[in-house]
Design a protein around this motif. Structure first.
Motif, PDB file in Angstrom:
ATOM      1  N   ALA A 113       0.836  -1.211   0.000  1.00 31.49           N
ATOM      2  CA  ALA A 113       0.000   0.000   0.000  1.00 31.49           C
ATOM      3  C   ALA A 113       0.867   1.256   0.000  1.00 31.49           C
ATOM      4  N   LEU A 114       1.971   1.238   0.744  1.00 33.72           N
ATOM      5  CA  LEU A 114       2.871   2.385   0.816  1.00 33.72           C
ATOM      6  C   LEU A 114       3.504   2.664  -0.544  1.00 33.72           C
ATOM      7  N   ARG A 115       3.907   1.623  -1.247  1.00 31.67           N
ATOM      8  CA  ARG A 115       4.497   1.787  -2.579  1.00 31.67           C
ATOM      9  C   ARG A 115       3.492   2.354  -3.582  1.00 31.67           C
ATOM     10  N   ASN A 116       2.198   2.072  -3.370  1.00 34.32           N
ATOM     11  CA  ASN A 116       1.142   2.538  -4.270  1.00 34.32           C
ATOM     12  C   ASN A 116       0.602   3.926  -3.913  1.00 34.32           C
ATOM     13  N   ALA A 117       1.064   4.510  -2.817  1.00 37.47           N
ATOM     14  CA  ALA A 117       0.589   5.841  -2.400  1.00 37.47           C
ATOM     15  C   ALA A 117       1.082   6.897  -3.384  1.00 37.47           C
ATOM     16  N   ASP A 118       0.202   7.814  -3.720  1.00 37.12           N
ATOM     17  CA  ASP A 118       0.561   8.914  -4.613  1.00 37.12           C
ATOM     18  C   ASP A 118       1.147  10.103  -3.853  1.00 37.12           C
ATOM     19  N   VAL A 119       0.882  10.160  -2.549  1.00 39.69           N
ATOM     20  CA  VAL A 119       1.342  11.255  -1.698  1.00 39.69           C
ATOM     21  C   VAL A 119       2.373  10.692  -0.730  1.00 39.69           C
ATOM     22  N   SER A 120       3.548  11.324  -0.646  1.00 37.82           N
ATOM     23  CA  SER A 120       4.599  10.865   0.267  1.00 37.82           C
ATOM     24  C   SER A 120       4.379  11.446   1.662  1.00 37.82           C
ATOM     25  N   ALA A 121       5.157  10.972   2.620  1.00 40.88           N
ATOM     26  CA  ALA A 121       5.066  11.463   3.998  1.00 40.88           C
ATOM     27  C   ALA A 121       5.366  12.957   4.071  1.00 40.88           C
ATOM     28  N   THR A 122       6.406  13.409   3.380  1.00 39.24           N
ATOM     29  CA  THR A 122       6.755  14.835   3.439  1.00 39.24           C
ATOM     30  C   THR A 122       5.712  15.688   2.728  1.00 39.24           C
TER      31      THR A 122
END
Length: 186
Positions: A113-122
């Motif tokens: 799911a993290l790899r598929n996120a379009d928005v990063s943490a920053t």
């Protein structure tokens, strides 16, 4: 006794987020260069600085980062698929880095799911920045979101940022069920 007082002043400064300066003396009126000095300061590096330093140490995708007791703690999904824990000091200098070997099927699902996120943490931190961002954490329980904690005028605010659209919303109130610190005597 003097050491206890100095430690108390230093601890109070760290908890309060301020700066303290204390000098231990042997009781004489003359100051000597051999006196012990301690200066405690609040975290100086921003979340963005700490995130950059963590990703420089472990190239990959930032899963979470949080300021805790004057340090930054980050979890990074390395490019090789392994989970890493990175600890940075107040100036975003890496002071500890290790591979998290205690992973399970939930971690594999979160990595996907993290790899598929379009928005990063920053990016999530920037979108939610209504004050000082103290924590960003990826949550893929239902809809993938970033949980962002901010502080403005000593007031904490919890926000969520959709990991795909970037839409910022107020986080639901925490009900404290199952929390050991709730103070309930059930």
């Amino acid at each position: 006794m003097k050491r206890i007082i100095i430690a108390s002043v230093a601890a109070a400064a760290l908890v309060g987020g301020g700066t303290a300066f204390a000098v231990a003396s042997d009781g004489t009126d003359s100051a000597r260069s051999s006196s012990t000095a301690f200066q405690a300061t609040a975290a100086r590096a921003s979340l963005s600085d700490a995130a950059h330093a963590a990703l420089k140490a472990v190239p990959g995708t930032l899963d979470s980062i949080e300021r805790d007791h004057g340090r930054w703690e980050a979890d990074v999904l390395g490019q090789d698929g392994t989970w890493h824990e990175v600890t940075l000091d107040a100036n975003a200098k890496v002071i500890d880095q290790r591979v998290d070997r205690d992973t399970d099927a939930e971690d594999a699902a979160e990595a996907k799911a993290l790899r598929n996120a379009d928005v990063s943490a920053t990016e999530a931190a920037r979108k939610a920045s209504s004050g000082t961002v103290t924590s960003v954490e990826f949550d893929d329980d239902r809809t993938p979101v970033w949980e962002v904690e901010t502080v403005t005028n000593h007031k904490e605010r919890d926000l969520t940022v959709d990991a795909h659209s970037g839409k910022v919303t107020q986080a639901p109130a925490d009900d404290d069920h199952g929390d050991d610190d709730s103070g309930d005597d059930d």
